[in-house]
Scaffold this motif. Sequence first.
Motif, PDB file in Angstrom:
ATOM      1  N   ALA A 110      43.698  36.943   9.722  1.00  0.00           N
ATOM      2  CA  ALA A 110      43.881  35.599   9.179  1.00  0.00           C
ATOM      3  C   ALA A 110      43.391  35.644   7.734  1.00  0.00           C
ATOM      4  N   SER A 111      44.306  35.810   6.804  1.00  0.00           N
ATOM      5  CA  SER A 111      43.957  36.056   5.408  1.00  0.00           C
ATOM      6  C   SER A 111      44.964  35.371   4.508  1.00  0.00           C
ATOM      7  N   SER A 112      44.542  35.044   3.314  1.00  0.00           N
ATOM      8  CA  SER A 112      45.453  34.460   2.337  1.00  0.00           C
ATOM      9  C   SER A 112      46.203  35.535   1.555  1.00  0.00           C
ATOM     10  N   GLN A 113      45.845  36.809   1.783  1.00  0.00           N
ATOM     11  CA  GLN A 113      46.521  37.902   1.110  1.00  0.00           C
ATOM     12  C   GLN A 113      47.889  38.157   1.752  1.00  0.00           C
ATOM     13  N   ALA A 114      48.755  38.837   1.020  1.00  0.00           N
ATOM     14  CA  ALA A 114      50.079  39.180   1.541  1.00  0.00           C
ATOM     15  C   ALA A 114      49.940  40.180   2.688  1.00  0.00           C
ATOM     16  N   ILE A 115      50.558  39.883   3.822  1.00  0.00           N
ATOM     17  CA  ILE A 115      50.523  40.756   4.993  1.00  0.00           C
ATOM     18  C   ILE A 115      51.936  40.846   5.550  1.00  0.00           C
ATOM     19  N   GLU A 116      52.410  42.069   5.713  1.00  0.00           N
ATOM     20  CA  GLU A 116      53.747  42.320   6.276  1.00  0.00           C
ATOM     21  C   GLU A 116      53.595  42.777   7.721  1.00  0.00           C
ATOM     22  N   VAL A 117      54.279  42.082   8.644  1.00  0.00           N
ATOM     23  CA  VAL A 117      54.165  42.366  10.074  1.00  0.00           C
ATOM     24  C   VAL A 117      55.545  42.618  10.656  1.00  0.00           C
ATOM     25  N   LEU A 118      55.661  43.674  11.455  1.00  0.00           N
ATOM     26  CA  LEU A 118      56.878  43.961  12.216  1.00  0.00           C
ATOM     27  C   LEU A 118      56.592  43.811  13.693  1.00  0.00           C
ATOM     28  N   ARG A 135      51.102  29.832  12.753  1.00  0.00           N
ATOM     29  CA  ARG A 135      49.900  29.818  11.914  1.00  0.00           C
ATOM     30  C   ARG A 135      50.145  29.157  10.552  1.00  0.00           C
ATOM     31  N   ARG A 136      51.381  29.242  10.080  1.00  0.00           N
ATOM     32  CA  ARG A 136      51.710  28.772   8.724  1.00  0.00           C
ATOM     33  C   ARG A 136      50.760  29.408   7.702  1.00  0.00           C
ATOM     34  N   GLN A 137      50.590  30.713   7.848  1.00  0.00           N
ATOM     35  CA  GLN A 137      49.616  31.450   7.047  1.00  0.00           C
ATOM     36  C   GLN A 137      50.247  31.893   5.729  1.00  0.00           C
ATOM     37  N   PRO A 138      49.712  31.462   4.595  1.00  0.00           N
ATOM     38  CA  PRO A 138      50.276  31.888   3.307  1.00  0.00           C
ATOM     39  C   PRO A 138      50.258  33.413   3.181  1.00  0.00           C
ATOM     40  N   GLY A 139      51.355  33.963   2.685  1.00  0.00           N
ATOM     41  CA  GLY A 139      51.423  35.399   2.471  1.00  0.00           C
ATOM     42  C   GLY A 139      51.813  36.219   3.681  1.00  0.00           C
ATOM     43  N   LEU A 140      51.964  35.573   4.838  1.00  0.00           N
ATOM     44  CA  LEU A 140      52.326  36.306   6.052  1.00  0.00           C
ATOM     45  C   LEU A 140      53.845  36.416   6.141  1.00  0.00           C
ATOM     46  N   ALA A 141      54.366  37.646   6.044  1.00  0.00           N
ATOM     47  CA  ALA A 141      55.807  37.903   6.108  1.00  0.00           C
ATOM     48  C   ALA A 141      56.131  38.571   7.439  1.00  0.00           C
ATOM     49  N   LEU A 142      57.079  38.010   8.173  1.00  0.00           N
ATOM     50  CA  LEU A 142      57.373  38.450   9.537  1.00  0.00           C
ATOM     51  C   LEU A 142      58.748  39.101   9.612  1.00  0.00           C
ATOM     52  N   SER A 143      58.809  40.233  10.319  1.00  0.00           N
ATOM     53  CA  SER A 143      60.071  40.918  10.599  1.00  0.00           C
ATOM     54  C   SER A 143      60.134  41.228  12.088  1.00  0.00           C
ATOM     55  N   GLY A 189      56.080  52.918   4.376  1.00  0.00           N
ATOM     56  CA  GLY A 189      54.848  52.247   4.006  1.00  0.00           C
ATOM     57  C   GLY A 189      54.967  50.783   3.670  1.00  0.00           C
ATOM     58  N   VAL A 190      55.831  50.060   4.369  1.00  0.00           N
ATOM     59  CA  VAL A 190      56.065  48.657   4.011  1.00  0.00           C
ATOM     60  C   VAL A 190      55.222  47.679   4.832  1.00  0.00           C
ATOM     61  N   PHE A 191      54.750  48.084   6.030  1.00  0.00           N
ATOM     62  CA  PHE A 191      54.093  47.131   6.925  1.00  0.00           C
ATOM     63  C   PHE A 191      52.583  47.366   7.007  1.00  0.00           C
ATOM     64  N   ASP A 192      51.864  46.261   7.082  1.00  0.00           N
ATOM     65  CA  ASP A 192      50.420  46.300   7.340  1.00  0.00           C
ATOM     66  C   ASP A 192      50.123  46.355   8.832  1.00  0.00           C
ATOM     67  N   CYS A 193      50.980  45.743   9.632  1.00  0.00           N
ATOM     68  CA  CYS A 193      50.812  45.723  11.097  1.00  0.00           C
ATOM     69  C   CYS A 193      52.175  45.884  11.752  1.00  0.00           C
ATOM     70  N   VAL A 194      52.234  46.708  12.782  1.00  0.00           N
ATOM     71  CA  VAL A 194      53.393  46.764  13.668  1.00  0.00           C
ATOM     72  C   VAL A 194      52.892  46.455  15.072  1.00  0.00           C
ATOM     73  N   VAL A 207      56.619  53.760   8.549  1.00  0.00           N
ATOM     74  CA  VAL A 207      56.779  52.412   7.989  1.00  0.00           C
ATOM     75  C   VAL A 207      55.450  51.686   7.811  1.00  0.00           C
ATOM     76  N   LEU A 208      54.370  52.222   8.379  1.00  0.00           N
ATOM     77  CA  LEU A 208      53.052  51.629   8.191  1.00  0.00           C
ATOM     78  C   LEU A 208      52.409  52.132   6.905  1.00  0.00           C
ATOM     79  N   ARG A 209      51.726  51.251   6.221  1.00  0.00           N
ATOM     80  CA  ARG A 209      50.916  51.672   5.084  1.00  0.00           C
ATOM     81  C   ARG A 209      49.713  52.453   5.590  1.00  0.00           C
ATOM     82  N   PRO A 210      49.191  53.398   4.814  1.00  0.00           N
ATOM     83  CA  PRO A 210      47.940  54.060   5.215  1.00  0.00           C
ATOM     84  C   PRO A 210      46.859  53.007   5.472  1.00  0.00           C
ATOM     85  N   GLY A 211      46.223  53.113   6.622  1.00  0.00           N
ATOM     86  CA  GLY A 211      45.240  52.111   7.005  1.00  0.00           C
ATOM     87  C   GLY A 211      45.838  50.949   7.770  1.00  0.00           C
TER      88      GLY A 211
END
Length: 279
Positions: A52-60, A76-84, A119-124, A146-150
Motif C-alpha cells: 500500500a504505497s503512493s509510489q508507482a507499482i506494476e502488478v500482473l 483500493r483506488r491506490q494512486p500509482g497502482l497499475a494492473l495487468s 523487468g516491467v512488474f513489481d509483483c506477479v 518480467v519481474l524487476r530485480p527484487g
Amino acid sequence: MSSAPSLSETFLQAFHEARPGLTSKAYGGLPLVFRGQEMDSSYALLTEVVPASSQAIEVLDLACGEGHLLGLLAARRQPGLALSGLDMSAAELALARTRLGAQADLKQGRAQALPYPDGVFDCVLCHMALMLMDELDEVMRELRRVLRPGGRFAAVVGAMPPDSPVLSAYLEALSRRSRLPQFAGLRLGDRRLRSPEGIREVFASGFDELVIEELHLPLRLAPAQLRDWFLDLYDLQLLSAADRELVEHELMQAVTGATGPDGMLDFPQALRFLSARAV
C-alpha cells in the motif's frame, strides 16, 4: 517450448470457456486464517503482497480468470497502482473486462510466453493456476524475466484436502470410473508443486526468500451445495455424462444421514501460499 496448446491446455481452455468464473465462485467467499489474521479469502491474502504505497507499482495477475483478484486491488483506488491480467480463456477475459473496464490492461496468452517486456512488474500474483501449468520451468523463467530485480511473485496453489468422510466417499466413487478415451493421457500440471520439496526445486533458480505456508479453510456445505462443488471440479468433466451421474448418485447416497443437526457436512479444504523474491 511448444507453441501449440497441449492436451491439458486444450482441456482447461475449453472448460473455462464453457464455465467461466468457477474459481472465484468456489474460493472468493471462503475465509481463512493466516498467521493469526482473519482473511476474507485466499484472493484477499494475495492482495496483501502488493504494498500500500503512493509510489508507482506494476502488478500482473497471471491466469486472472474473470478478474476477481484484480477487482479487489482496483477497489483500493491506490494512486500509482497499475494492473495487468493475462488468461488463456476469452470467456474469462470477457467477464473480467465487464468487471474492470479500463482499470486493468487485460491480454489473452500463455504463461510460457508472457507478452510483456523484461523487468516491467513489481509483483506477479497467481491464484489457483500455477499448479495446472505445463512446461513449469519455462513459466518460472518467464516470471523471473518480467519481474524487476527484487520484485515478488506470490501464488495460492491447491493442496490435498484433509481426510474427511465426504472426501473419502467422493474418491471412492471416482475410482470406479474411467476417463473418456480422449483424456486418458491427460495430466494437469507439474507434480513438483504437490510437495514442499518439489516447490523448493521449482524456485531454486532466479528466486530467493521462498515462503511456503499451509492454508486451512473450514467449509460446511449442504448436500446439494456439495454436489455442485464436485460438479464444478475438473475431475468430473473428464468422465462421460453417465459416469458423472453415477459419481453424483453414489456420493449423495454415501453422505445421506451424515449431516449435522444443521443439515450441513464438514468438508475442510487446504491450499498453499507461496511467495518468493526475484534475484
